[in-house]
Design an enzyme around this catalytic site. Structure first.
Site, PDB file in Angstrom:
ATOM      1  CB  SER A  17       8.115  13.961  15.946  1.00 60.45           C
ATOM      2  OG  SER A  17       9.459  13.645  16.045  1.00 60.45           O
ATOM      3  CE  LYS A  26      11.576  18.235  19.031  1.00 59.52           C
ATOM      4  NZ  LYS A  26      11.846  17.017  19.712  1.00 59.52           N
ATOM      5  CD1 TRP A  58      15.573  11.054  18.434  1.00 57.98           C
ATOM      6  CD2 TRP A  58      17.622  10.663  19.228  1.00 57.98           C
ATOM      7  NE1 TRP A  58      16.393  12.061  17.991  1.00 57.98           N
ATOM      8  CE2 TRP A  58      17.667  11.843  18.469  1.00 57.98           C
ATOM      9  CE3 TRP A  58      18.792  10.213  19.827  1.00 57.98           C
ATOM     10  CZ2 TRP A  58      18.829  12.592  18.286  1.00 57.98           C
ATOM     11  CZ3 TRP A  58      19.962  10.956  19.651  1.00 57.98           C
ATOM     12  CH2 TRP A  58      19.961  12.124  18.893  1.00 57.98           C
ATOM     13  CG  HIS A  99       9.728   8.886  16.365  1.00 51.84           C
ATOM     14  ND1 HIS A  99       9.560   9.598  17.526  1.00 51.84           N
ATOM     15  CD2 HIS A  99       9.824   9.811  15.368  1.00 51.84           C
ATOM     16  CE1 HIS A  99       9.561  10.887  17.250  1.00 51.84           C
ATOM     17  NE2 HIS A  99       9.717  11.042  15.947  1.00 51.84           N
TER      18      HIS A  99
HETATM   19  C1  GCU Z   1      14.650  14.105  14.956  1.00 56.45           C
HETATM   20  C2  GCU Z   1      14.896  15.021  16.132  1.00 56.45           C
HETATM   21  C3  GCU Z   1      13.769  14.962  17.144  1.00 56.45           C
HETATM   22  C4  GCU Z   1      12.437  15.173  16.467  1.00 56.45           C
HETATM   23  C5  GCU Z   1      12.308  14.221  15.294  1.00 56.45           C
HETATM   24  C6  GCU Z   1      11.072  14.441  14.426  1.00 56.45           C
HETATM   25  O1  GCU Z   1      14.730  12.781  15.362  1.00 56.45           O
HETATM   26  O2  GCU Z   1      16.122  14.663  16.699  1.00 56.45           O
HETATM   27  O3  GCU Z   1      13.931  15.939  18.145  1.00 56.45           O
HETATM   28  O4  GCU Z   1      11.384  15.041  17.366  1.00 56.45           O
HETATM   29  O5  GCU Z   1      13.398  14.383  14.426  1.00 56.45           O
HETATM   30  O6  GCU Z   1      10.516  15.509  14.401  1.00 56.45           O
HETATM   31  O7  GCU Z   1      10.735  13.502  13.710  1.00 56.45           O
END
Ligand code: GCU
Length: 427
Positions: free
Chosen positions: A264, A268, A355, A405
């Site tokens: 997540s 990144k 998402w 997720h």
């Molecule tokens: C949120 C956010 C995402 C990210 C995620 C996470 O959903 O919008 O961009 O990847 O959190 O880090 O769990």
């Protein structure tokens, strides 16, 4: 009257922020994905064709790296070396004798300020120098494994009752709560080590810049980084590089085979760490989504505008200029993935994690493939996504699994198989 205008002004701007942030309806309809052109990673910004790895490394790679550094994640404003590291706890007989556990404090001192983070490591006892997965955790080192000896960080944490976090502090109740997502025994049994750090120790995940590592680089009176300087993701990525500085000194680790992993927002982070630090031998992006592996121009699920509004501290301020303006991006996230070439890269999605735009994550890996091919490496051969739970394992690997997720045992099984084939054997 003046006061009333001011009051109304404030009220209105609150309303706008609120509206922008929360009245966002994500597009989940593939037929509504806008038409856009994918920038060829092998044509430089001034239109020159990049025909070999020499030109890639001399011209195109630096210009792409520079673009992402100045406009997306932000530049690191200076250098800061580890002041001291200390093994604060270790046991050669952890996990029923299978592993050597180490907990190492990494300390930074500058101008009277101190910051430290703790690396929790498990190393397989049947290896002299272990290849290793390095990744941040969200809920404290003690959350990754049911091991009473793991230290509980006393850093700020976001309250979360089900994970035993209250008054912004971790507690005993968080011990082992994320063990299913870490699979420590599976990793050890497969001959890999694991090193993990609580990400909040480098920079607490809040929309402010007065704590964590950012202030270490401020000049007098400065309160936040400049518009082209680092947000939290780049700060976390910087921390992974400092962890790597330590790992290179640890004789129990094979520092030529450190694979950086993240889920997540931390996925990144792993991608940016892999792009900026070529010492990482492989990179895993688990459900990294917008600002990670997913193509921004698809505007499917989370968008640039939405992420910058909801998490204003993650990226460089310059990234805001692409809010609702993705088409202006001279390169999309496939350019970020290409920066990892020729090192092995695994991009993973989850079917219900719309998402994060699974197809956008897949396509970015596909469009980065031409750079891998320049090095004679195999990437993603076609635009057609593999079936769910059918991993495609090449130097660039991809899977989409059932479920949401998260990081699961299935994910780790594939990462280990790919690491065996692409990082350890191929070295
Ligand atoms: C949120 C956010 C995402 C990210 C995620 C996470 O959903 O919008 O961009 O990847 O959190 O880090 O769990």
């Amino acid at each position: 009257m003046k006061k009333l205008t001011l009051f109304l002004g404030i009220l209105l701007s609150f309303h706008f922020c609120y509206a922008q942030q929360f009245e966002f309806t994500p597009n989940y309809d593939e037929s509504k994905v806008p038409q856009f052109k994918i920038t060829n990673p092998l044509i430089s910004f001034n239109g020159r064709k990049i025909k070999n790895t020499k030109r890639w490394e001399k011209v195109r790679r630096p210009e792409l790296l520079n673009f992402f550094a100045n406009n997306v994640y932000g530049k690191v404003p200076g250098e800061l070396e580890i002041s001291k590291w200390e093994v604060v706890e270790e046991n050669a007989n952890a996990l029923n004798g299978k592993a050597h556990r180490k907990q190492v404090d990494i300390v930074f001192n500058k101008d009277g300020k101190t910051l430290f983070f703790n690396i929790l490591m498990y190393l397989p006892n049947n290896k002299e120098k272990a290849p290793l997965f390095l990744g941040y955790n969200f809920y404290g080192n003690h959350a990754v494994c049911q091991d009473v000896k793991i230290r509980i960080p006393d850093t700020w944490a976001r309250n979360n009752e089900s994970y035993g976090i209250s008054n912004n502090q971790f507690t005993e109740k968080s011990r082992g709560v994320r063990k299913d997502s870490w699979q420590v025994e599976k990793i050890i049994d497969s001959g890999y080590g694991l090193a993990t750090i609580y990400y909040g120790e480098i920079d607490p995940d809040n929309n402010d810049f007065y704590n964590g590592i950012h202030p270490f680089f401020y000049v007098d009176g400065q309160q936040r980084p400049a518009a082209n300087e680092w947000g939290a993701i780049a700060a976390w990525a910087w921390g992974l590089s400092r962890a790597m500085d330590y790992l290179e000194q640890d004789s129990d680790v094979d520092a030529t085979k450190v694979i950086v992993f993240g889920h997540s927002r931390l996925g990144k982070t792993a991608l940016w760490a892999g792009a900026t630090d070529e010492r990482f031998a492989g990179v895993i992006s688990n459900n990294s989504g917008c600002g990670g592996a997913a193509l921004s121009k698809r505007q499917y699920g989370e968008t640039v505008g939405r992420i910058n509004n909801a998490f204003p501290h993650w990226f460089a301020r310059n990234f805001i200029s692409y809010n609702k303006n993705e088409k202006a991006l001279p390169i999309d996230q496939h350019g970020l993935l290409a920066l990892i070439a020729p090192r092995p890269l695994y991009v993973a999605s989850a079917e219900d994690d719309r998402w994060a735009d699974p197809r956008g994550e897949f396509l970015a890996a596909y469009y980065a493939t031409s750079v891998y091919e320049l090095y004679g490496k195999k990437g993603i051969p076609s635009e057609e996504m593999p079936q769910v739970n059918q991993p495609l394992i090449n130097t660039v690997a991809y899977h989409i699994r059932t479920g949401g997720h998260d990081v699961t045992a299935f994910d780790w099984e594939q990462y280990i198989k790919w690491a065996d084939e692409q990082v350890v054997k191929n070295f």
